[in-house]
Design an enzyme around this catalytic site. Structure first.
Site, short mmCIF file in Angstrom:
data_model
loop_
_atom_site.label_atom_id
_atom_site.label_comp_id
_atom_site.label_asym_id
_atom_site.label_seq_id
_atom_site.Cartn_x
_atom_site.Cartn_y
_atom_site.Cartn_z
N GLU A 1 -3.65 0.88 -1.45
CA GLU A 1 -4.12 -0.48 -1.24
C GLU A 1 -3.78 -1.00 0.15
O GLU A 1 -4.58 -1.72 0.76
CB GLU A 1 -3.53 -1.40 -2.31
CG GLU A 1 -3.90 -1.01 -3.74
CD GLU A 1 -2.98 0.08 -4.32
OE1 GLU A 1 -3.22 0.49 -5.45
OE2 GLU A 1 -2.03 0.49 -3.62
N ASP B 1 -9.41 6.14 0.79
CA ASP B 1 -9.10 4.75 1.14
C ASP B 1 -9.91 4.31 2.36
O ASP B 1 -10.38 3.16 2.41
CB ASP B 1 -7.61 4.60 1.43
CG ASP B 1 -6.74 5.03 0.27
OD1 ASP B 1 -7.17 4.85 -0.89
OD2 ASP B 1 -5.64 5.56 0.52
N SER C 1 -14.40 9.48 -7.69
CA SER C 1 -14.89 10.80 -7.32
C SER C 1 -15.68 11.35 -8.50
O SER C 1 -15.56 10.86 -9.63
CB SER C 1 -13.72 11.72 -6.96
OG SER C 1 -12.85 11.87 -8.06
N GLY D 1 -16.68 14.59 -1.70
CA GLY D 1 -16.21 15.35 -0.55
C GLY D 1 -17.29 15.68 0.45
O GLY D 1 -18.03 14.81 0.92
N ASN E 1 -8.85 6.46 -8.29
CA ASN E 1 -7.67 7.03 -7.63
C ASN E 1 -6.70 7.66 -8.63
O ASN E 1 -5.49 7.37 -8.63
CB ASN E 1 -6.96 5.95 -6.82
CG ASN E 1 -6.77 6.33 -5.36
OD1 ASN E 1 -6.63 7.52 -5.05
ND2 ASN E 1 -6.79 5.37 -4.49
N ARG F 1 -4.06 9.85 -10.46
CA ARG F 1 -2.92 10.66 -10.04
C ARG F 1 -2.29 11.30 -11.28
O ARG F 1 -1.66 10.62 -12.09
CB ARG F 1 -1.88 9.81 -9.30
CG ARG F 1 -2.38 9.20 -8.00
CD ARG F 1 -2.58 10.26 -6.94
NE ARG F 1 -2.97 9.69 -5.66
CZ ARG F 1 -4.22 9.53 -5.24
NH1 ARG F 1 -5.21 9.92 -6.05
NH2 ARG F 1 -4.49 9.02 -4.06
#
Length: 310
Positions: free
Chosen positions: A34, A252, A193, A222, A165, A167
């Site tokens: 962020e 980001d 993504s 990508g 995002n 993780r």
């Protein structure tokens, strides 16, 4: 008043050009999804504020100083004596492989509260609130804070941007799905993504399902480029042909470029162009945000590779 308010975690980053276990010199900086977006937007000329908690320690003061130096409003940054500033370490065990290590469990960033998020939104009334799927993974209170923030923003007519995002080290996919799906009714723009869409929905046509509540769904893949899906159709933009030096922070950078073009009221194609350009700047050098472009830089990548500007 800021154009954008970002809410999340910032950490100190350590970078080594070889395996950390071997010792040697490291580069000290700051990192955080962020705060990266905040810096990217500020460099592109927008008023942006970052909300988060850091330890009342030297790393925490480094984060505040760095954000201020990048023209990010830190009035909503909270120092705490009860928790430490987290850090993230990057090393290169092989010449083209980056490995990430974290020291963040119980850090100040995980102490975010609903009350401070609601207070900041009420006081700042930004055009856009930007959050990510990282923050709700940090703690129960941070998850509640993220939900309260998007609910408050949506009720106030503020656009809400969510970057998935995901993780895996922070939480399993089923837990992430439960938390992030609770945010969807309040989200305007979704960034994900192509391998994160299943976290948000089980529908066979995920983008169509997500557009039942969101205005646009932006999907990155990508080197294949990115797609924006809206009720009007789908727009694709290829990735720029650049040499990748370090992919950390590229997502980001992409988000900051896209939100910048959104603030400028540009059409979808132009939003994707600025987003992919910002991402290309990021991957061309080491660092999460250090190579992000200013508005004047945006046309530089249109020059032939190797051009000398005299």
């Amino acid at each position: 008043m800021p154009d954008v308010l970002t809410i999340g975690e910032a950490m100190v980053s350590l970078r080594s050009s070889r395996a950390l276990r071997l010792g040697g010199d490291v580069h000290l900086s700051v990192a955080g999804s962020e705060s990266n977006v905040a810096i990217g937007l500020a460099r592109l000329g927008h008023k942006v504020a970052w909300l988060g908690a850091v330890g009342n320690d030297e790393p925490g003061h480094l984060i505040q100083r760095t954000l201020r130096a990048e023209n990010v409003d830190t009035r909503y940054l909270r120092f705490t004596d009860d928790s430490f500033t987290g850090f993230i370490a990057f090393d290169q065990p092989a010449h083209d492989i980056t490995r990430v290590s974290y020291h963040r469990r119980g850090s100040a960033g995980s102490t975010l509260t609903p009350a401070e998020c609601v207070t900041a939104l009420t006081a700042s009334t930004p055009r856009i609130l930007h959050v990510t799927g990282i923050t709700p993974a940090l703690s129960t209170t941070a998850r509640e804070a993220t939900l309260a923030a998007v609910q408050t923003a949506s009720k106030a007519g503020i656009q809400v941007s969510l970057d998935v995002n995901y993780r895996a080290r922070l939480w399993p996919r089923p837990e992430a799905a439960t938390a992030l799906r609770a945010l969807l009714p309040y989200v305007t723009t979704i960034f994900a993504s192509d391998d994160e869409l299943d976290i948000l929905t089980d529908a066979p046509n995920p983008t169509a399902a997500l557009l039942s509540t969101a205005t646009e769904v932006v999907v990155t893949a990508g080197s294949k480029g990115a797609w924006t899906h809206t009720a009007s159709g789908t727009t694709h933009h290829p990735a720029l042909p650049v040499t990748v030096v370090d992919s950390i922070g590229a997502g980001d950078a992409f988000v900051s470029g896209y939100l910048s073009a959104t603030l400028d009221n540009l059409p979808t194609e132009a939003r994707l162009t600025r987003a992919t350009t910002s991402g290309a700047f990021c991957v061309g050098a080491h660092g999460d945000w250090e190579s992000l472009p200013t508005r004047q830089d945006l046309t530089l990548l249109t020059h032939t590779h190797g051009t000398a500007l005299r």
